[in-house]
Write an enzyme that holds these catalytic residues in place. Structure first.
Site, PDB file in Angstrom:
ATOM      1  N   LYS A 274       0.841  -1.204   0.000  1.00 10.29           N
ATOM      2  CA  LYS A 274       0.000   0.000   0.000  1.00 10.29           C
ATOM      3  C   LYS A 274       0.873   1.249   0.000  1.00 10.29           C
ATOM      4  O   LYS A 274       1.996   1.207   0.506  1.00 10.29           O
ATOM      5  CB  LYS A 274      -0.839   0.036   1.291  1.00 10.29           C
ATOM      6  CG  LYS A 274      -1.963  -0.961   1.352  1.00 10.29           C
ATOM      7  CD  LYS A 274      -2.731  -0.799   2.668  1.00 10.29           C
ATOM      8  CE  LYS A 274      -3.886  -1.772   2.755  1.00 10.29           C
ATOM      9  NZ  LYS A 274      -4.909  -1.579   1.725  1.00 10.29           N
ATOM     10  N   ARG A 348     -10.321 -11.277   1.918  1.00 10.52           N
ATOM     11  CA  ARG A 348     -11.204 -12.274   1.320  1.00 10.52           C
ATOM     12  C   ARG A 348     -10.570 -13.663   1.350  1.00 10.52           C
ATOM     13  O   ARG A 348     -11.275 -14.669   1.383  1.00 10.52           O
ATOM     14  CB  ARG A 348     -11.581 -11.846  -0.110  1.00 10.52           C
ATOM     15  CG  ARG A 348     -10.414 -11.767  -1.051  1.00 10.52           C
ATOM     16  CD  ARG A 348     -10.740 -10.978  -2.304  1.00 10.52           C
ATOM     17  NE  ARG A 348     -10.800  -9.532  -2.060  1.00 10.52           N
ATOM     18  CZ  ARG A 348     -11.103  -8.628  -2.994  1.00 10.52           C
ATOM     19  NH1 ARG A 348     -11.351  -9.011  -4.231  1.00 10.52           N
ATOM     20  NH2 ARG A 348     -11.137  -7.354  -2.685  1.00 10.52           N
TER      21      ARG A 348
HETATM   22  N1  BES Z   1      -8.024  -3.605   4.417  1.00  3.10           N
HETATM   23  C1  BES Z   1      -8.187  -3.206   3.092  1.00  3.10           C
HETATM   24  C2  BES Z   1      -9.504  -2.453   2.843  1.00  3.10           C
HETATM   25  C3  BES Z   1      -9.724  -1.137   3.539  1.00  3.10           C
HETATM   26  C4  BES Z   1      -9.483   0.045   2.871  1.00  3.10           C
HETATM   27  C5  BES Z   1     -10.213  -1.089   4.805  1.00  3.10           C
HETATM   28  C6  BES Z   1      -9.713   1.247   3.502  1.00  3.10           C
HETATM   29  C7  BES Z   1     -10.454   0.122   5.442  1.00  3.10           C
HETATM   30  C8  BES Z   1     -10.210   1.285   4.779  1.00  3.10           C
HETATM   31  C9  BES Z   1      -8.174  -4.413   2.160  1.00  3.10           C
HETATM   32  O1  BES Z   1      -7.422  -5.490   2.562  1.00  3.10           O
HETATM   33  C10 BES Z   1      -7.611  -3.946   0.880  1.00  3.10           C
HETATM   34  O2  BES Z   1      -6.452  -3.663   0.842  1.00  3.10           O
HETATM   35  N2  BES Z   1      -8.445  -3.873  -0.136  1.00  3.10           N
HETATM   36  C11 BES Z   1      -8.037  -3.452  -1.409  1.00  3.10           C
HETATM   37  C12 BES Z   1      -8.619  -4.450  -2.357  1.00  3.10           C
HETATM   38  C13 BES Z   1      -8.040  -4.438  -3.708  1.00  3.10           C
HETATM   39  C14 BES Z   1      -6.600  -4.813  -3.715  1.00  3.10           C
HETATM   40  C15 BES Z   1      -8.838  -5.411  -4.527  1.00  3.10           C
HETATM   41  C16 BES Z   1      -8.607  -2.061  -1.668  1.00  3.10           C
HETATM   42  O3  BES Z   1      -9.695  -1.750  -1.158  1.00  3.10           O
HETATM   43  O4  BES Z   1      -7.954  -1.277  -2.311  1.00  3.10           O
HETATM   44 ZN    ZN Z   2      -5.411  -5.404   1.923  1.00  2.91          ZN
END
Ligand code: BES
Ligand code: ZN
Ligand code: ZN
Length: 494
Positions: A274, A348
């Site tokens: 990230k 997921r």
């Molecule tokens: N934990 C994150 C999602 C999230 C984002 C929670 C903002 C709380 C606030 C999740 O694991 C994630 O990284 N999701 C990605 C998914 C993508 C890679 C398909 C996302 O939301 O960008």
């Molecule tokens: Zn994630």
């Protein structure tokens, strides 16, 4: 915060009069009687807006303060909760001892047939207001580290009402304490809450509240073949845990409800790392797991006649020489193979094993999973509702109603099969990333694959509601979202 019950306000030092805007003219003469002089001009100064507070000081006698608390347009459990919250936040470090909530027979709130629910809301708000987010502050005596001086609430009402109010106050307190407990879990950083620490907290919570906890360690997870959870954990120095929590209420033919919560104690994104801005928020990526734990606590404390099974797969998502990389294929607990296109779509993966496990081993009537799953859900609904995904209309209606009554709202988004092709993998049964379009929906479609056609499954994406502006600090903090919603839902089944 202690709660006491009184048949009179005679001994009160700090008298609290809560009122909605319409009550103001009725209250004035009564107030003048209490303080012993005319309060000309007060109506212009105090409008009884929600959370508005005025303190009147008295020169002599037992009664030292009369505190006016605004409830806004209407006296409801929610307006009472919000008002009590701001009362404790504003005065909790100033007013010493206890505050007496005046619900005597002359109070305009007295006729409310929902007086008990107002008291529940008030006590709940007061406890949430007393929550202190400064878990690691060492400096004593600074303004924000001043200890709370307000130690008690006196509920003052006619004797015949007190019993019902006592029950309501107890319930409000228990809900708030479990919320505070889970707020701690979200607020704890990744280096203070590893999966094994979470498991320890679950064990303690189970002992304190009276529900069963069993923990599968890494060896047990390997033996069970939970390849998706193990895959996410591969980059981590801290082992994963898989928690199974169980509350079996008293009674025949109990509904069996399974709750599955995403327990990512910190989400760096893994190799699909990230951006660093705001990455620290990802200490809250176990909001689903915390909601499950809080709901188990409430079901046990309130002795709900349901059979509740809570499943928490927990790991962090980090980088290391063994970390999974994009393109890797994992074999999940169910045997379904997954191509990992993006290691940041880890929630997921661990939920896939949690869902298959509970459906295949426990045959639940209803399955609810909760997860801080996608940023896409935050883009769609913001911070005011969780995304709800289910093919079951009855379940959707019941959760929508529960969300309204608990003011932890859910909003239904589609789960149509038209979205499924986005998860097609050439090499495995499914892939974990469906592109940017409808990211919250494709995440739900991925999970659906691991529910084995269960007729009553619902997925709640709580990414926008679990962590945010909860009035506890200047930045985002845990909100305590989940247990109140699920309690309202479970009670609707009884
Ligand atoms: N934990 C994150 C999602 C999230 C984002 C929670 C903002 C709380 C606030 C999740 O694991 C994630 O990284 N999701 C990605 C998914 C993508 C890679 C398909 C996302 O939301 O960008
Ligand atoms: Zn994630
Ligand atoms: Zn995550």
């Amino acid at each position: 915060m202690n709660i006491f019950y009184h048949k009179t306000t005679e001994t009160a030092e700090n008298l609290l009069i809560a009122m909605c805007e319409a009550h103001l003219p009725v209250i004035l003469p009564l107030l003048e009687e209490k303080v012993g002089n005319k309060l000309a001009g007060l109506e212009a100064d105090f409008l009884a807006k929600e959370g508005e507070i005025r303190t009147l000081y008295l020169a002599s006698g037992t009664l030292r303060r009369v505190i006016l608390l605004g409830l806004g347009k209407e006296a409801t459990a929610l307006s009472m909760q919000k008002a009590a919250f701001s009362l404790v936040k504003k005065l909790g470090k100033k007013v010493e001892g206890s505050i007496s909530l005046d619900l005597m027979d002359y109070s305009p709130l007295r006729d409310a047939d929902k007086l008990a629910s107002l008291v529940e809301g008030f006590v709940r708000g007061a406890h949430l207001g007393a929550y202190d987010v400064g878990l690691f502050k060492t400096e004593a005596g600074t303004p924000d580290r001043k200890a709370i001086k307000l130690t008690g609430i006196n509920i003052c009402a006619a004797a015949e009402k007190l019993k019902a109010l006592e029950a309501a106050a107890w319930r409000g307190r228990e809900i708030a304490l479990s919320q505070c407990n889970i707020m701690d879990l979200l607020n704890l950083p990744g280096n203070k809450l590893f999966p094994e620490d979470f498991a320890q907290k679950a064990i303690e919570s189970g002992k304190a509240c009276g529900y069963e906890v069993s923990i599968m360690d890494k060896a047990a997870i390997q033996a069970a073949g939970m390849g998706a959870l193990l895959g996410v954990n591969q980059g981590s120095a801290a082992p994963p845990v898989f928690m199974i929590l169980e509350h079996k209420g008293v009674g025949e033919n109990l509904k069996k409800v399974a709750l599955v919560g995403k327990g990512v104690t910190f989400d760096t994104g893994g190799v699909s790392i990230k951006p660093s801005t705001n990455m620290y928020y990802m200490k809250s990526d176990m909001g689903g797991a915390a909601a499950v734990l809080g709901t188990m606590e409430l079901a046990a404390k309130l002795k709900l006649p349901v059979h509740l099974i809570g499943i928490i797969p927990a790991t962090d998502n980090k980088l290391g020489e063994n970390a999974i990389v994009p393109g890797d294929v994992l074999t999940s607990y169910s045997g379904i193979t997954i191509e990992v296109e993006d290691t940041d779509a880890e929630g997921r993966l661990i939920l896939a094993d949690g869902l298959s496990y509970v459906i295949q081993n426990h045959q639940p009537d209803v399955v609810i999973d909760l997860a801080t799953l996608t940023g896409a859900c935050v883009m769609a609904l913001g911070y005011h509702a969780a995304g709800m995904f289910t093919a079951n209309d009855e379940l959707a209606a019941a959760l929508t109603a529960a969300g309204q009554s608990a003011h932890e709202r859910v909003w239904r988004l589609p789960l149509w099969d038209d979205y499924a092709p986005q998860l097609h993998s050439d090499v495995a049964d499914i892939k974990n990333y469906g592109g940017r379009a409808a990211g919250a929906v494709t995440a739900a479609k991925f999970l659906e694959k691991f529910t084995h056609k269960h007729p009553a499954w619902v997925h709640l994406d709580i990414a926008g509601v679990a962590f945010g502006d909860a009035g506890q600090g200047k930045g985002k903090t845990g909100t305590g979202y989940g247990p109140a919603l699920l309690l309202a839902y479970l009670e609707s089944l009884i």
